[in-house]
Design a protein around this motif. Structure first.
Motif, PDB file in Angstrom:
ATOM      1  N   THR A   1     -63.183  26.331  28.378  1.00  0.00           N
ATOM      2  CA  THR A   1     -61.925  26.104  27.686  1.00  0.00           C
ATOM      3  C   THR A   1     -60.787  26.103  28.700  1.00  0.00           C
ATOM      4  OG1 THR A   1     -62.775  27.251  25.750  1.00  0.00           O
ATOM      5  CG2 THR A   1     -60.402  27.032  25.902  1.00  0.00           C
ATOM      6  N   PRO A   2     -59.885  25.123  28.654  1.00  0.00           N
ATOM      7  CA  PRO A   2     -58.782  25.102  29.626  1.00  0.00           C
ATOM      8  C   PRO A   2     -57.769  26.210  29.332  1.00  0.00           C
ATOM      9  CG  PRO A   2     -58.502  23.339  28.039  1.00  0.00           C
ATOM     10  CD  PRO A   2     -59.833  23.976  27.746  1.00  0.00           C
ATOM     11  N   SER A   3     -57.398  26.961  30.363  1.00  0.00           N
ATOM     12  CA  SER A   3     -56.330  27.954  30.241  1.00  0.00           C
ATOM     13  C   SER A   3     -54.977  27.325  30.525  1.00  0.00           C
ATOM     14  CB  SER A   3     -56.549  29.106  31.228  1.00  0.00           C
ATOM     15  OG  SER A   3     -57.733  29.803  30.910  1.00  0.00           O
ATOM     16  N   VAL A   4     -54.987  26.307  31.375  1.00  0.00           N
ATOM     17  CA  VAL A   4     -53.765  25.604  31.757  1.00  0.00           C
ATOM     18  C   VAL A   4     -53.935  24.135  31.431  1.00  0.00           C
ATOM     19  CG1 VAL A   4     -52.218  24.988  33.668  1.00  0.00           C
ATOM     20  CG2 VAL A   4     -53.298  27.246  33.621  1.00  0.00           C
ATOM     21  N   SER A   5     -52.881  23.552  30.916  1.00  0.00           N
ATOM     22  CA  SER A   5     -52.876  22.127  30.652  1.00  0.00           C
ATOM     23  C   SER A   5     -51.830  21.481  31.544  1.00  0.00           C
ATOM     24  CB  SER A   5     -52.562  21.850  29.185  1.00  0.00           C
ATOM     25  OG  SER A   5     -52.695  20.481  28.912  1.00  0.00           O
ATOM     26  N   ILE A   6     -52.261  20.538  32.366  1.00  0.00           N
ATOM     27  CA  ILE A   6     -51.355  19.763  33.202  1.00  0.00           C
ATOM     28  C   ILE A   6     -51.098  18.456  32.469  1.00  0.00           C
ATOM     29  CG2 ILE A   6     -51.058  18.551  35.400  1.00  0.00           C
ATOM     30  CD1 ILE A   6     -53.028  20.580  36.636  1.00  0.00           C
ATOM     31  N   ILE A   7     -49.843  18.236  32.110  1.00  0.00           N
ATOM     32  CA  ILE A   7     -49.455  17.037  31.378  1.00  0.00           C
ATOM     33  C   ILE A   7     -48.473  16.249  32.240  1.00  0.00           C
ATOM     34  CG2 ILE A   7     -48.409  16.148  29.253  1.00  0.00           C
ATOM     35  CD1 ILE A   7     -50.992  17.699  28.780  1.00  0.00           C
ATOM     36  N   MET A   8     -48.705  14.952  32.333  1.00  0.00           N
ATOM     37  CA  MET A   8     -47.830  14.083  33.112  1.00  0.00           C
ATOM     38  C   MET A   8     -47.266  12.997  32.218  1.00  0.00           C
ATOM     39  SD  MET A   8     -50.389  13.534  36.306  1.00  0.00           S
ATOM     40  CE  MET A   8     -51.771  13.392  35.192  1.00  0.00           C
ATOM     41  N   GLY A   9     -46.026  12.596  32.492  1.00  0.00           N
ATOM     42  CA  GLY A   9     -45.408  11.513  31.736  1.00  0.00           C
ATOM     43  C   GLY A   9     -46.109  10.194  31.941  1.00  0.00           C
ATOM     44  N   SER A  10     -46.721  10.020  33.106  1.00  0.00           N
ATOM     45  CA  SER A  10     -47.518   8.823  33.378  1.00  0.00           C
ATOM     46  C   SER A  10     -48.469   9.109  34.528  1.00  0.00           C
ATOM     47  CB  SER A  10     -46.623   7.622  33.717  1.00  0.00           C
ATOM     48  OG  SER A  10     -46.053   7.769  35.003  1.00  0.00           O
ATOM     49  N   ALA A  11     -49.457   8.273  34.670  1.00  0.00           N
ATOM     50  CA  ALA A  11     -50.450   8.465  35.732  1.00  0.00           C
ATOM     51  C   ALA A  11     -49.829   8.371  37.121  1.00  0.00           C
ATOM     52  CB  ALA A  11     -51.585   7.455  35.578  1.00  0.00           C
ATOM     53  N   SER A  12     -48.666   7.742  37.232  1.00  0.00           N
ATOM     54  CA  SER A  12     -48.009   7.633  38.536  1.00  0.00           C
ATOM     55  C   SER A  12     -47.535   8.992  39.053  1.00  0.00           C
ATOM     56  CB  SER A  12     -46.830   6.656  38.465  1.00  0.00           C
ATOM     57  OG  SER A  12     -45.833   7.153  37.596  1.00  0.00           O
ATOM     58  N   ASP A  13     -47.524  10.010  38.182  1.00  0.00           N
ATOM     59  CA  ASP A  13     -47.142  11.361  38.594  1.00  0.00           C
ATOM     60  C   ASP A  13     -48.299  12.127  39.235  1.00  0.00           C
ATOM     61  OD1 ASP A  13     -44.605  10.905  37.487  1.00  0.00           O
ATOM     62  OD2 ASP A  13     -45.196  11.730  35.541  1.00  0.00           O
TER      63      ASP A  13
END
Length: 168
Positions: free
Chosen positions: A2-14
């Motif tokens: 289970t993920p403890s941290v979620s990395i979210i990006m506005g776009s794949a270019s990030d």
């Protein structure tokens, strides 16, 4: 896992910026996930993510975006999980993203790191998680010791350099 941290990006270019966070979390043995979601282009998906993250086991969100960097604030408005914003240098030297990330209204906080500061966001998320995890706390202490050693080694290298007018 289970993920403890979620990395979210506005776009794949990030990703070139956010990869630093992923590498650190991986080295700290912290389960994480990575997704691209846009506050402006995929608002329904952002809402679904934010409202369901806690139930999926996520404990900290790292959200990165450039320009009109509203992603972290939108996520923070829909969850009580800690959200760490990473302003990405996509235009105006990243100042637009920094201001959009740090200027949150009272009651909806977003912890904000420096422009392109994905590594610090990952370290901060690990520190948050370490409050209930002694083994992770020790890994963070070991990481700090490795940083000290790098500075000590740099000073040895600098001390060994010779110049005609360098004072020892």
């Amino acid at each position: 896992m289970t993920p403890s941290v979620s990395i979210i990006m506005g776009s794949a270019s990030d990703w070139p910026v956010m990869e630093q966070a992923a590498r650190f979390l991986d080295g700290m043995e912290i389960p994480f996930e990575v997704n691209a979601l846009s506050a402006h282009r995929t608002p329904e998906e952002v809402e679904r993510f934010a409202k369901g993250a806690r139930a999926r086991g996520v404990r900290v969100v790292i959200a990165a975006a450039g320009m009109a960097a509203h992603l972290s604030g939108v996520i923070a408005s829909m969850t009580t999980l800690p959200v760490i914003g990473v302003p990405v240098n996509a235009s105006l030297n990243g100042l637009d993203a920094l201001l959009a990330t740090v200027q949150m209204p009272p009651g909806i906080p977003v912890a904000t790191v420096g422009i392109n500061g994905a590594l610090n966001a990952a370290i901060l998320s690990a520190q948050i998680l370490s409050l209930g995890d002694g083994a992770l706390q020790q890994r963070l202490l070991d990481h700090r010791e490795s940083l000290k050693k790098k500075v000590t080694e740099a000073n040895k290298t600098l001390a060994g350099m010779t110049f005609k007018y360098k004072v020892d």
